[in-house]
Design a protein around this motif. Structure first.
Motif, short mmCIF file in Angstrom:
data_model
loop_
_atom_site.label_atom_id
_atom_site.label_comp_id
_atom_site.label_asym_id
_atom_site.label_seq_id
_atom_site.Cartn_x
_atom_site.Cartn_y
_atom_site.Cartn_z
N ALA A 185 0.82 -1.21 0.00
CA ALA A 185 0.00 0.00 0.00
C ALA A 185 0.85 1.26 0.00
O ALA A 185 0.36 2.35 -0.36
CB ALA A 185 -0.94 0.00 1.20
N LYS A 186 2.12 1.15 0.35
CA LYS A 186 3.01 2.31 0.34
C LYS A 186 3.26 2.82 -1.09
O LYS A 186 3.76 3.91 -1.28
CB LYS A 186 4.33 1.95 1.00
CG LYS A 186 4.19 1.69 2.51
CD LYS A 186 5.51 1.27 3.14
CE LYS A 186 5.33 0.97 4.63
NZ LYS A 186 6.59 0.49 5.26
N ASN A 187 2.87 2.02 -2.08
CA ASN A 187 2.99 2.45 -3.48
C ASN A 187 1.85 3.38 -3.88
O ASN A 187 1.80 3.84 -5.02
CB ASN A 187 3.01 1.23 -4.41
CG ASN A 187 4.31 0.47 -4.35
OD1 ASN A 187 5.27 0.81 -5.03
ND2 ASN A 187 4.35 -0.56 -3.52
N GLY A 188 0.93 3.63 -2.96
CA GLY A 188 -0.19 4.51 -3.26
C GLY A 188 -1.44 3.78 -3.70
O GLY A 188 -2.44 4.41 -4.06
N TRP A 189 -1.42 2.45 -3.63
CA TRP A 189 -2.56 1.65 -4.03
C TRP A 189 -3.37 1.23 -2.81
O TRP A 189 -2.86 1.21 -1.68
CB TRP A 189 -2.10 0.40 -4.79
CG TRP A 189 -1.21 0.72 -5.95
CD1 TRP A 189 -1.29 1.80 -6.79
CD2 TRP A 189 -0.07 -0.04 -6.40
NE1 TRP A 189 -0.31 1.76 -7.74
CE2 TRP A 189 0.47 0.64 -7.53
CE3 TRP A 189 0.53 -1.22 -5.99
CZ2 TRP A 189 1.57 0.18 -8.23
CZ3 TRP A 189 1.63 -1.68 -6.69
CH2 TRP A 189 2.15 -1.00 -7.79
N VAL A 190 -4.62 0.87 -3.04
CA VAL A 190 -5.45 0.26 -2.00
C VAL A 190 -5.20 -1.24 -2.09
O VAL A 190 -5.33 -1.83 -3.17
CB VAL A 190 -6.94 0.57 -2.23
CG1 VAL A 190 -7.79 -0.14 -1.18
CG2 VAL A 190 -7.18 2.07 -2.20
N VAL A 191 -4.81 -1.86 -0.99
CA VAL A 191 -4.42 -3.27 -1.03
C VAL A 191 -5.27 -4.08 -0.07
O VAL A 191 -5.37 -3.76 1.11
CB VAL A 191 -2.93 -3.45 -0.70
CG1 VAL A 191 -2.53 -4.91 -0.87
CG2 VAL A 191 -2.06 -2.57 -1.61
N MET A 192 -5.86 -5.13 -0.60
CA MET A 192 -6.73 -6.00 0.18
C MET A 192 -6.09 -7.36 0.38
O MET A 192 -5.72 -8.04 -0.58
CB MET A 192 -8.07 -6.18 -0.52
CG MET A 192 -9.02 -7.13 0.16
SD MET A 192 -10.56 -7.31 -0.78
CE MET A 192 -11.42 -8.53 0.22
N GLY A 193 -5.95 -7.76 1.64
CA GLY A 193 -5.56 -9.13 1.96
C GLY A 193 -6.82 -9.96 2.02
O GLY A 193 -7.70 -9.69 2.84
N VAL A 239 9.32 -15.39 -14.93
CA VAL A 239 10.66 -15.14 -14.40
C VAL A 239 11.04 -16.33 -13.54
O VAL A 239 10.39 -16.63 -12.54
CB VAL A 239 10.70 -13.85 -13.56
CG1 VAL A 239 12.12 -13.61 -13.05
CG2 VAL A 239 10.20 -12.66 -14.36
N SER A 240 12.09 -17.05 -13.93
CA SER A 240 12.55 -18.23 -13.20
C SER A 240 13.86 -17.92 -12.48
O SER A 240 14.78 -17.35 -13.09
CB SER A 240 12.75 -19.41 -14.15
OG SER A 240 11.51 -19.83 -14.68
N TRP A 275 9.61 -9.08 -5.82
CA TRP A 275 8.80 -7.97 -5.31
C TRP A 275 8.95 -6.74 -6.22
O TRP A 275 7.97 -6.09 -6.58
CB TRP A 275 9.20 -7.63 -3.88
CG TRP A 275 8.38 -6.52 -3.28
CD1 TRP A 275 8.65 -5.19 -3.28
CD2 TRP A 275 7.12 -6.66 -2.61
NE1 TRP A 275 7.65 -4.48 -2.64
CE2 TRP A 275 6.70 -5.36 -2.22
CE3 TRP A 275 6.31 -7.76 -2.28
CZ2 TRP A 275 5.51 -5.14 -1.53
CZ3 TRP A 275 5.12 -7.54 -1.59
CH2 TRP A 275 4.73 -6.24 -1.23
N LYS A 276 10.18 -6.46 -6.60
CA LYS A 276 10.43 -5.33 -7.51
C LYS A 276 9.78 -5.58 -8.87
O LYS A 276 9.21 -4.66 -9.47
CB LYS A 276 11.93 -5.12 -7.67
CG LYS A 276 12.62 -4.60 -6.42
CD LYS A 276 14.12 -4.48 -6.63
CE LYS A 276 14.83 -4.01 -5.37
NZ LYS A 276 16.31 -3.97 -5.55
N ALA A 277 9.85 -6.81 -9.36
CA ALA A 277 9.24 -7.15 -10.64
C ALA A 277 7.73 -6.96 -10.57
O ALA A 277 7.11 -6.45 -11.52
CB ALA A 277 9.59 -8.58 -11.02
N MET A 278 7.14 -7.36 -9.45
CA MET A 278 5.70 -7.22 -9.27
C MET A 278 5.27 -5.77 -9.22
O MET A 278 4.29 -5.37 -9.87
CB MET A 278 5.27 -7.96 -7.99
CG MET A 278 3.82 -7.76 -7.60
SD MET A 278 3.56 -6.34 -6.49
CE MET A 278 4.48 -6.89 -5.04
N SER A 321 2.64 -1.18 -11.79
CA SER A 321 2.76 0.22 -12.18
C SER A 321 2.49 0.39 -13.67
O SER A 321 1.85 1.36 -14.09
CB SER A 321 4.15 0.76 -11.85
OG SER A 321 4.37 0.78 -10.44
N GLU A 322 2.95 -0.56 -14.45
CA GLU A 322 2.76 -0.51 -15.90
C GLU A 322 1.30 -0.76 -16.28
O GLU A 322 0.71 -0.01 -17.07
CB GLU A 322 3.66 -1.53 -16.60
CG GLU A 322 3.48 -1.56 -18.11
CD GLU A 322 4.35 -2.60 -18.78
OE1 GLU A 322 3.95 -3.09 -19.85
OE2 GLU A 322 5.40 -2.95 -18.21
#
Length: 239
Positions: A53-61, A194-195, A227-230, A235-236
């Motif tokens: 959520a620190k990326n500015g998104w609303v995140v639901m678990g 990504v392997s 995590w960075k790839a995700m 973002s894209e």
């Protein structure tokens, strides 16, 4: 960062998840649903939701089993996971319930939703992509099973796909990875696999070793890189 309990339903089943977001940000934002591993709704899911959520998104678990159930051990988790994963329709309905709930929140743009998951949750994420759920632009699977009883179809599966996979995962053989690539290609789905060489199952979980199962281990590099790839992927697709 604000976190709240989120109550929702799949039919008559009561589900209890959590949501994390920046309460000071204005306007409608993208949302991401996190589907848990076989253990169910756990502190790991809550931690990842707050972090993302620190990326500015609303995140639901999300809650895969109902009433925020968390298995006491691996055997109990596998039992519940097999019951859920035995039916693609059941899996898709369970994930769709979470997607529809987060899409209904006032701060969420219902046309910019992502779904991601770990192990069983990665499998669930791929199933909702195959299902063509409205508003879902991208899905990410971390060390999830890649096979399905109901493959993607061209025109129906519109979400982009990212799979982060341990190349030495004993539970996801090479043939299954190749099968997913073939499935996505036939359905004209934009996908990435990504392997990570030398990496096995549950590589994102720092507590993986405590499970005591062969072929299950944490890998710091794969965890951080995936995590960075995700985040770059979402973002894209949200742009």
């Amino acid at each position: 960062m604000k976190t709240e309990t989120l109550n929702y339903k799949d039919g008559d089943l009561n589900l209890i998840g959590c949501v994390a977001y920046d309460e000071n940000a204005g306007g409608k934002r993208p949302a991401v649903v996190i589907m848990p591993d076989a253990f169910g709704f756990s502190p790991f899911v809550k931690e990842r939701a707050e972090r993302l959520a620190k990326n500015g998104w609303v995140v639901m678990g999300a809650d895969p089993y109902g009433n925020a159930f968390m298995a006491k051990d691996l055997q109990e988790g596998i039992k519940h996971a097999m019951d859920l994963l035995g039916s693609p329709a059941k899996v898709r309905a369970r994930v769709r319930a979470a997607v529809e709930k987060v899409a209904s929140l006032p701060q969420v743009d219902p046309n910019r939703i992502g779904v991601m998951g770990y192990c069983m949750g990665g499998t669930c994420s791929l199933e909702i992509a195959r299902d063509g759920a409205a508003g879902v632009r991208g899905v990410v699977s971390f060390h999830g099973t890649l096979a399905t009883q109901a493959p993607a179809n061209a025109g129906k599966t519109k979400a982009k796909v990212l799979v982060c996979h341990g190349a030495d995962d004993p539970f996801v053989p090479v043939a299954q990875v190749a099968g997913l690539a073939e499935e996505m290609t036939k359905a004209s789905v934009e996908y990435q696999i990504v392997s990570y060489p030398g990496v096995v199952h549950s590589f994102t979980n720092p507590e993986a070793a405590s499970i005591g199962a062969p072929g299950v281990a944490y890998d710091k590099h794969a965890d951080e890189h995936s995590w960075k790839a995700m985040t770059a992927f979402f973002s894209e697709v949200f742009a």
